[in-house]
Enzyme design. Structure first.
Site, PDB file in Angstrom:
ATOM      1  N   GLU A  25      54.817  13.374  -1.291  1.00 25.71           N
ATOM      2  CA  GLU A  25      54.852  12.236  -2.212  1.00 25.71           C
ATOM      3  C   GLU A  25      53.985  11.139  -1.607  1.00 25.71           C
ATOM      4  O   GLU A  25      54.427  10.363  -0.749  1.00 25.71           O
ATOM      5  CB  GLU A  25      56.276  11.714  -2.438  1.00 25.71           C
ATOM      6  CG  GLU A  25      56.297  10.697  -3.574  1.00 25.71           C
ATOM      7  CD  GLU A  25      57.439   9.697  -3.522  1.00 25.71           C
ATOM      8  OE1 GLU A  25      57.682   9.024  -4.526  1.00 25.71           O
ATOM      9  OE2 GLU A  25      58.086   9.567  -2.466  1.00 25.71           O
ATOM     10  N   ASP A  38      83.200  16.928 -12.838  1.00 23.20           N
ATOM     11  CA  ASP A  38      83.464  15.592 -12.271  1.00 23.20           C
ATOM     12  C   ASP A  38      82.451  14.552 -12.752  1.00 23.20           C
ATOM     13  O   ASP A  38      82.456  13.416 -12.301  1.00 23.20           O
ATOM     14  CB  ASP A  38      83.497  15.649 -10.735  1.00 23.20           C
ATOM     15  CG  ASP A  38      82.136  15.983 -10.130  1.00 23.20           C
ATOM     16  OD1 ASP A  38      81.172  16.265 -10.895  1.00 23.20           O
ATOM     17  OD2 ASP A  38      82.015  15.961  -8.889  1.00 23.20           O
ATOM     18  N   ASP A  94      59.208  13.265   0.938  1.00 22.55           N
ATOM     19  CA  ASP A  94      59.410  11.925   0.406  1.00 22.55           C
ATOM     20  C   ASP A  94      58.517  10.899   1.117  1.00 22.55           C
ATOM     21  O   ASP A  94      58.444  10.895   2.347  1.00 22.55           O
ATOM     22  CB  ASP A  94      60.889  11.569   0.630  1.00 22.55           C
ATOM     23  CG  ASP A  94      61.329  10.351  -0.148  1.00 22.55           C
ATOM     24  OD1 ASP A  94      61.203  10.362  -1.376  1.00 22.55           O
ATOM     25  OD2 ASP A  94      61.809   9.394   0.491  1.00 22.55           O
ATOM     26  N   ASP A 136      76.655  20.051 -14.488  1.00 25.78           N
ATOM     27  CA  ASP A 136      77.919  19.746 -13.810  1.00 25.78           C
ATOM     28  C   ASP A 136      78.848  20.952 -13.912  1.00 25.78           C
ATOM     29  O   ASP A 136      79.385  21.223 -14.981  1.00 25.78           O
ATOM     30  CB  ASP A 136      78.505  18.513 -14.538  1.00 25.78           C
ATOM     31  CG  ASP A 136      79.873  18.107 -14.039  1.00 25.78           C
ATOM     32  OD1 ASP A 136      80.269  18.564 -12.953  1.00 25.78           O
ATOM     33  OD2 ASP A 136      80.525  17.311 -14.744  1.00 25.78           O
ATOM     34  N   ASP A 188      75.701  19.344  -9.844  1.00 25.39           N
ATOM     35  CA  ASP A 188      75.895  19.957  -8.532  1.00 25.39           C
ATOM     36  C   ASP A 188      75.078  21.241  -8.423  1.00 25.39           C
ATOM     37  O   ASP A 188      74.482  21.701  -9.403  1.00 25.39           O
ATOM     38  CB  ASP A 188      77.387  20.223  -8.292  1.00 25.39           C
ATOM     39  CG  ASP A 188      78.046  20.851  -9.516  1.00 25.39           C
ATOM     40  OD1 ASP A 188      77.539  21.891  -9.974  1.00 25.39           O
ATOM     41  OD2 ASP A 188      79.048  20.290 -10.034  1.00 25.39           O
TER      42      ASP A 188
HETATM   43  C1  GLC Z   1      60.792   8.180  -3.010  1.00 16.71           C
HETATM   44  C2  GLC Z   1      61.825   8.776  -3.928  1.00 16.71           C
HETATM   45  C3  GLC Z   1      62.696   7.662  -4.451  1.00 16.71           C
HETATM   46  C4  GLC Z   1      63.392   7.010  -3.272  1.00 16.71           C
HETATM   47  C5  GLC Z   1      62.388   6.535  -2.233  1.00 16.71           C
HETATM   48  C6  GLC Z   1      63.051   6.228  -0.941  1.00 16.71           C
HETATM   49  O1  GLC Z   1      59.912   7.345  -3.671  1.00 16.71           O
HETATM   50  O2  GLC Z   1      61.197   9.492  -4.945  1.00 16.71           O
HETATM   51  O3  GLC Z   1      63.643   8.112  -5.380  1.00 16.71           O
HETATM   52  O4  GLC Z   1      64.156   5.931  -3.714  1.00 16.71           O
HETATM   53  O5  GLC Z   1      61.420   7.529  -1.944  1.00 16.71           O
HETATM   54  O6  GLC Z   1      63.524   7.405  -0.347  1.00 16.71           O
END
Ligand code: GLC
Length: 512
Positions: free
Chosen positions: A261, A29, A206, A25, A33
């Site tokens: 992912e 705050d 993602d 940080d 960041d």
């Molecule tokens: C992935 C991310 C997770 C998020 C989800 C929806 O699994 O790692 O944090 O909530 O996608 O975007």
């Protein structure tokens, strides 16, 4: 002397995940960041990581703490601005650290102008950018799909204005994009170009396995109907979309990487996302995060990864912790010894390891009192702020967004940097050993016979460089017939001396 492999960097390197809210940080705050990340790059350079993956820092109403994106091409004011991003990128590159950013192609925020337009009327030009269905009217969703993080709630929300349901595999505030709409594909390609042109080294994509959908929208069947649809959603069209992203990334110089992912139930599901070397460079495999502290279970998982990935010439990925699950120290019972031994496993397997910020400090999950819970998905514990100093504020503003993890003073970066026996120094020694050894970065892997409760393997590079790794996951002292010099020991004992052949429970050694 052996020559270090330099290309592609994402095969030999180690990636460090920064969850920007929780890392550092700079403005007091209480929320981390981008400037905070920049100011602490020295920590990452000292540790010896090759790349940083930044979780989302885009404009967002923060319903899912940034994974609900309202503008893919701007920085949320909470995290800074584009100039702060550019400074971070330049400084990281100057230190030889690559920057990989999160791409969230499956959904947007419901506040994104695209969705605002789409929901304004059925005839809006952006209507088809999202997934709309009639279902059986306002009380009967189009199918039985469940959303994630909404406690068994439907993956569909009825829109009163336009009288249709929209799909959201996650929160209702995260409407799913429709990848069958070519304009969506083009828009996401423009997002990728925006960041690649700025100089990022690639994307962590993602829930990339989710972007294609069965056009018949069939009901999920047991056991999948008990779980959020995103756990099992897979459709062949996804592979075509990933190939498109790969072509785009390959059009840039400098080994830009696509890390997907693929949060699917097992390695056999994950493997196809490497394609024929034309889809993801690396697909996340969460097998290790589901493994108990048990040598035979680990042995099976490692064998399975080899069996399913090698024929495709696919390079494995290794993850123990991230922002979506309890940290591995917490999962494996909370003790430091196991967390240290696990670090040796993670950093010596064949494949690319991903560290989650704070695991180099041996952090456990924070205990978050009910009144401070903020995440609908129950993931606050692993997102606790990183303690930088031993003072009560630990380098943060007065009121950080989540409580600190246990023993934050003793586990702070400051305290551990001063202590050569700390977990932090163990990670640094391991990263150094790894970087200097072609066997560990690029070598093959052969599992070795070992007593019950013990996991042992050898890594060998074409130039003859070799390392042997032994981990005692059992309850008793193990005797193993391996000779050599201990290069790194999880408990720090006996390094640079011949291996005694005896290994205490919950310890691991890297032998040269
Ligand atoms: C992935 C991310 C997770 C998020 C989800 C929806 O699994 O790692 O944090 O909530 O996608 O975007």
């Amino acid at each position: 002397m052996s020559v270090l492999p330099t290309s592609p960097w994402w095969r030999s390197g180690v990636v460090y995940q920064v969850y920007p809210r929780s890392f550092a940080d700079s403005d007091g705050d209480g929320v981390g960041d981008l400037e905070g990340v920049r100011q602490h790059l020295d920590h990452l350079a000292w540790l010896g990581v090759d790349a940083v993956w930044l979780s989302p820092f885009y404009r967002s109403p923060m319903a899912d703490f940034g994974y609900d994106v309202a503008d893919f091409c701007d920085v949320d004011p909470l995290f800074g601005d584009l100039a702060a991003f550019d400074r971070l990128l330049a400084d990281a590159h100057a230190l030889g650290i690559r920057i990989v950013i999160d791409l969230v192609p499956n959904h947007t925020s419901d506040q994104h102008p695209w969705f605002q337009a789409a929901r304004s009327s059925r005839s809006d030009p952006k209507r088809n950018w999202y997934v709309w269905k009639d279902g059986g009217g306002p009380h009967e969703p189009p199918n039985n799909w469940l959303g994630a993080f909404i406690d068994g709630g439907a993956a569909w929300t009825w829109d009163d204005t336009t009288e249709q349901w929209y799909l959201h595999e996650f929160l209702p505030q995260q409407p799913d994009l429709n990848w069958d709409e070519p304009e969506v594909v083009a828009a996401m390609e423009a997002v990728m170009r925006f960041w690649l042109d700025r100089g990022v080294d690639g994307f962590r994509i993602d829930v990339v396995h989710c972007i294609g959908r069965d056009p018949a929208f069939p009901d999920d069947v047991p056991p999948w109907s008990e779980l959020p649809h995103c756990v099992s959603n897979e459709h062949p069209s996804t592979h075509g979309h990933i190939r498109g992203m790969r072509r785009l990334a390959d059009g840039y110089d400098g080994d830009r990487v696509l890390i997907g992912e693929t949060a699917l139930p097992g390695t056999q599901w994950v493997a196809p996302y490497y394609g024929d070397g034309d889809e993801l460079h690396l697909a996340f495999n969460f097998a290790a995060t589901r493994a108990a502290w048990d040598a035979s279970g680990w042995r099976q998982r490692i064998a399975r990864i080899e069996e399913l990935l090698d024929p495709r010439e696919a390079w494995p990925s290794w993850v123990l912790s991230n922002h979506d699950m309890p940290r591995h120290r917490t999962r494996h019972g909370g003790g430091e010894a196991r967390a240290r031994a696990a670090a040796i496993i993670l950093l010596t397997q064949r494949g690319t390891p991903f560290l989650y910020a704070g695991e180099e400090l041996g952090l456990e999950d924070a205990v978050v009192p009910t009144e401070r819970v903020v995440d609908p998905g129950g993931r606050d514990g692993c997102r606790a702020p990183l303690p930088w100093t031993s003072s009560p504020a630990h380098g943060w503003g007065d009121d950080p967004w989540l409580p600190f993890p246990p023993d934050a003073s003793a586990r702070s970066v400051e305290a551990q940097r001063a202590d050569p026996t700390s977990v932090l120094h163990l990670y640094q020694r391991l990263l150094r050993a790894r970087r200097a050894s072609p066997a560990l970065t690029e070598g093959g892997q052969e599992m070795l016979a070992a007593p019950d409760g013990v996991l042992a393997w050898r890594r060998v590079a074409p130039d003859g460089d070799q390392r042997t790794i032994v981990v005692n996951m059992g309850d008793d002292v193990a005797t193993v017939e391996v000779a050599g010099i201990v290069q790194v020991a999880s408990d720090g004992l006996g390094e640079d001396a011949p291996f005694s052949g005896q290994l205490a429970p919950d310890t691991a050694v890297l032998i040269r």
